[in-house]
Design a protein around this motif. Structure first.
Motif, PDB file in Angstrom:
ATOM      1  N   VAL A 116       0.696  -0.717  -0.293  1.00  0.00           N
ATOM      2  CA  VAL A 116      -0.001  -0.025  -0.010  1.00  0.00           C
ATOM      3  C   VAL A 116       0.746   0.835   0.278  1.00  0.00           C
ATOM      4  O   VAL A 116       0.636   2.046  -0.699  1.00  0.00           O
ATOM      5  CB  VAL A 116      -0.472   0.714   1.312  1.00  0.00           C
ATOM      6  N   ASP A 117       1.511   1.406   0.944  1.00  0.00           N
ATOM      7  CA  ASP A 117       2.844   2.475   0.738  1.00  0.00           C
ATOM      8  C   ASP A 117       4.166   2.675  -0.310  1.00  0.00           C
ATOM      9  O   ASP A 117       3.768   3.913  -1.096  1.00  0.00           O
ATOM     10  CB  ASP A 117       3.556   2.892   1.906  1.00  0.00           C
ATOM     11  N   ASP A 118       4.399   2.067  -1.155  1.00  0.00           N
ATOM     12  CA  ASP A 118       4.862   1.409  -3.025  1.00  0.00           C
ATOM     13  C   ASP A 118       3.874   2.643  -3.643  1.00  0.00           C
ATOM     14  O   ASP A 118       3.745   3.108  -4.573  1.00  0.00           O
ATOM     15  CB  ASP A 118       5.144   0.515  -2.900  1.00  0.00           C
ATOM     16  N   PHE A 119       2.501   1.590  -3.394  1.00  0.00           N
ATOM     17  CA  PHE A 119       1.562   2.200  -4.599  1.00  0.00           C
ATOM     18  C   PHE A 119       0.749   3.561  -3.761  1.00  0.00           C
ATOM     19  O   PHE A 119       1.288   4.252  -5.375  1.00  0.00           O
ATOM     20  CB  PHE A 119       0.778   1.529  -4.331  1.00  0.00           C
ATOM     21  N   LEU A 120       0.984   4.150  -3.131  1.00  0.00           N
ATOM     22  CA  LEU A 120       0.706   5.640  -2.590  1.00  0.00           C
ATOM     23  C   LEU A 120       1.839   6.205  -3.125  1.00  0.00           C
ATOM     24  O   LEU A 120       1.818   8.012  -3.421  1.00  0.00           O
ATOM     25  CB  LEU A 120       0.499   5.635  -1.251  1.00  0.00           C
ATOM     26  N   GLN A 121       3.076   6.194  -2.978  1.00  0.00           N
ATOM     27  CA  GLN A 121       3.901   6.947  -3.354  1.00  0.00           C
ATOM     28  C   GLN A 121       4.617   6.750  -4.482  1.00  0.00           C
ATOM     29  O   GLN A 121       4.808   7.929  -5.408  1.00  0.00           O
ATOM     30  CB  GLN A 121       5.128   5.942  -2.828  1.00  0.00           C
ATOM     31  N   GLN A 122       3.919   6.217  -5.290  1.00  0.00           N
ATOM     32  CA  GLN A 122       3.811   6.174  -6.645  1.00  0.00           C
ATOM     33  C   GLN A 122       2.787   6.288  -7.716  1.00  0.00           C
ATOM     34  O   GLN A 122       2.775   7.188  -8.229  1.00  0.00           O
ATOM     35  CB  GLN A 122       3.741   4.662  -7.667  1.00  0.00           C
ATOM     36  N   ASN A 123       1.569   6.674  -6.458  1.00  0.00           N
ATOM     37  CA  ASN A 123       0.252   7.507  -7.526  1.00  0.00           C
ATOM     38  C   ASN A 123      -0.439   8.418  -6.462  1.00  0.00           C
ATOM     39  O   ASN A 123      -1.098   8.409  -5.596  1.00  0.00           O
ATOM     40  CB  ASN A 123      -1.069   5.940  -7.165  1.00  0.00           C
ATOM     41  N   ARG A 124       0.837   9.601  -6.043  1.00  0.00           N
ATOM     42  CA  ARG A 124       0.087  10.382  -5.122  1.00  0.00           C
ATOM     43  C   ARG A 124      -1.117  11.505  -5.361  1.00  0.00           C
ATOM     44  O   ARG A 124      -1.131  11.695  -4.471  1.00  0.00           O
ATOM     45  CB  ARG A 124       1.925  11.734  -4.724  1.00  0.00           C
ATOM     46  N   ALA A 125      -1.554  11.470  -6.667  1.00  0.00           N
ATOM     47  CA  ALA A 125      -3.038  12.369  -6.840  1.00  0.00           C
ATOM     48  C   ALA A 125      -3.384  11.720  -6.088  1.00  0.00           C
ATOM     49  O   ALA A 125      -4.714  11.901  -5.590  1.00  0.00           O
ATOM     50  CB  ALA A 125      -2.450  12.588  -8.093  1.00  0.00           C
ATOM     51  N   LEU A 126      -3.402  10.187  -6.511  1.00  0.00           N
ATOM     52  CA  LEU A 126      -4.773   9.620  -5.921  1.00  0.00           C
ATOM     53  C   LEU A 126      -4.348   9.348  -3.990  1.00  0.00           C
ATOM     54  O   LEU A 126      -4.878   9.554  -3.507  1.00  0.00           O
ATOM     55  CB  LEU A 126      -4.732   7.837  -6.727  1.00  0.00           C
ATOM     56  N   ALA A 127      -3.509   9.446  -3.749  1.00  0.00           N
ATOM     57  CA  ALA A 127      -3.091   9.000  -2.333  1.00  0.00           C
ATOM     58  C   ALA A 127      -3.360  10.314  -1.524  1.00  0.00           C
ATOM     59  O   ALA A 127      -4.644  10.399  -0.363  1.00  0.00           O
ATOM     60  CB  ALA A 127      -1.234   8.763  -1.830  1.00  0.00           C
ATOM     61  N   ASP A 128      -3.193  11.488  -1.676  1.00  0.00           N
ATOM     62  CA  ASP A 128      -3.856  13.131  -1.664  1.00  0.00           C
ATOM     63  C   ASP A 128      -5.225  12.794  -1.527  1.00  0.00           C
ATOM     64  O   ASP A 128      -5.845  13.584  -0.946  1.00  0.00           O
ATOM     65  CB  ASP A 128      -3.025  13.933  -1.948  1.00  0.00           C
ATOM     66  N   GLN A 129      -5.890  11.885  -2.774  1.00  0.00           N
ATOM     67  CA  GLN A 129      -7.169  12.201  -3.155  1.00  0.00           C
ATOM     68  C   GLN A 129      -7.841  11.109  -1.919  1.00  0.00           C
ATOM     69  O   GLN A 129      -8.790  11.549  -1.429  1.00  0.00           O
ATOM     70  CB  GLN A 129      -7.777  11.914  -4.246  1.00  0.00           C
ATOM     71  N   VAL A 130      -7.205   9.939  -1.652  1.00  0.00           N
ATOM     72  CA  VAL A 130      -8.062   8.933  -0.706  1.00  0.00           C
ATOM     73  C   VAL A 130      -7.681   9.654   0.921  1.00  0.00           C
ATOM     74  O   VAL A 130      -9.043   9.245   1.885  1.00  0.00           O
ATOM     75  CB  VAL A 130      -7.158   7.907  -0.948  1.00  0.00           C
ATOM     76  N   GLU A 131      -6.311  10.163   0.898  1.00  0.00           N
ATOM     77  CA  GLU A 131      -6.289  10.934   2.300  1.00  0.00           C
ATOM     78  C   GLU A 131      -7.738  11.375   2.484  1.00  0.00           C
ATOM     79  O   GLU A 131      -7.877  12.311   3.723  1.00  0.00           O
ATOM     80  CB  GLU A 131      -5.242  11.822   2.640  1.00  0.00           C
ATOM     81  N   THR A 132      -7.899  12.389   2.078  1.00  0.00           N
ATOM     82  CA  THR A 132      -9.402  13.644   2.168  1.00  0.00           C
ATOM     83  C   THR A 132     -10.754  12.024   2.799  1.00  0.00           C
ATOM     84  O   THR A 132     -11.931  13.281   3.453  1.00  0.00           O
ATOM     85  CB  THR A 132      -9.970  14.389   1.005  1.00  0.00           C
ATOM     86  N   TYR A 133     -10.340  11.244   2.814  1.00  0.00           N
ATOM     87  CA  TYR A 133     -11.976  10.733   2.980  1.00  0.00           C
ATOM     88  C   TYR A 133     -11.324   9.795   4.214  1.00  0.00           C
ATOM     89  O   TYR A 133     -12.498   9.283   4.633  1.00  0.00           O
ATOM     90  CB  TYR A 133     -11.976   9.122   2.210  1.00  0.00           C
ATOM     91  N   ARG A 134     -10.651  10.064   4.699  1.00  0.00           N
ATOM     92  CA  ARG A 134     -10.365   9.938   6.320  1.00  0.00           C
ATOM     93  C   ARG A 134     -11.444  10.679   7.284  1.00  0.00           C
ATOM     94  O   ARG A 134     -11.583  11.989   7.350  1.00  0.00           O
ATOM     95  CB  ARG A 134      -8.706   9.875   7.127  1.00  0.00           C
ATOM     96  N   GLY A 135     -12.329  10.316   7.909  1.00  0.00           N
ATOM     97  CA  GLY A 135     -12.792  10.734   8.496  1.00  0.00           C
ATOM     98  C   GLY A 135     -12.120  10.925  10.468  1.00  0.00           C
ATOM     99  O   GLY A 135     -11.031  10.428  10.775  1.00  0.00           O
ATOM    100  N   TYR A 136     -11.830  12.551  11.071  1.00  0.00           N
ATOM    101  CA  TYR A 136     -11.057  12.714  11.844  1.00  0.00           C
ATOM    102  C   TYR A 136     -11.777  11.747  13.050  1.00  0.00           C
ATOM    103  O   TYR A 136     -10.383  11.911  14.153  1.00  0.00           O
ATOM    104  CB  TYR A 136     -11.610  13.847  12.493  1.00  0.00           C
ATOM    105  N   TRP A 137     -12.177  10.762  13.587  1.00  0.00           N
ATOM    106  CA  TRP A 137     -12.300   9.922  14.247  1.00  0.00           C
ATOM    107  C   TRP A 137     -11.964   8.914  14.572  1.00  0.00           C
ATOM    108  O   TRP A 137     -11.839   7.573  15.183  1.00  0.00           O
ATOM    109  CB  TRP A 137     -14.108   9.530  14.693  1.00  0.00           C
ATOM    110  N   GLU A 138     -11.301   8.454  13.572  1.00  0.00           N
ATOM    111  CA  GLU A 138     -10.946   7.388  13.066  1.00  0.00           C
ATOM    112  C   GLU A 138      -9.486   7.098  13.119  1.00  0.00           C
ATOM    113  O   GLU A 138      -8.075   7.683  13.052  1.00  0.00           O
ATOM    114  CB  GLU A 138     -10.895   6.835  11.022  1.00  0.00           C
TER     115      GLU A 138
END
Length: 108
Positions: free
Chosen positions: A6-28
């Protein structure tokens, strides 16, 4: 996908990684988010952009079942478990239903 994958994938796909990070709930918690993030990443290509809310809802159903013991219809749980196949959650809580607890106490 292991956490390293997952970490390797996110490193290679920064735009997607940044997008997906916005889906994290503050409570998680970090543990909760890492598992749910992997669920989203594994399935994001199967959903068109207008279906993103559905994917995020399914990811919450799966995470709520795993981490909080929430119960849903059999069909829904089968769907999200299939979507989560291969995701390993270390030290996931184990939940027992009221009926299981009563049955165990009656067996004593």
């Amino acid at each position: 996908m292991s956490s390293m994958d997952v970490d390797d994938f996110l490193q290679q796909n920064r735009a997607l990684a940044d997008q997906v990070e916005t889906y994290r709930g503050y409570w998680e918690s970090e543990k909760h988010w890492q598992a749910r993030r992997e669920f989203v990443l594994r399935n994001i290509n199967d959903f068109q952009s207008e279906q993103l809310d559905l994917l995020l809802s399914l990811s919450m159903v799966w995470a709520n079942n795993v981490f909080l013991g929430c119960r849903y219809s059999t069909e829904l749980l089968e769907r999200v478990k299939e979507m989560a196949e291969g995701i390993v959650v270390v030290d996931a809580p184990v939940f027992k239903t009221r009926d299981e607890i009563i049955k165990k106490q009656q067996g004593r």
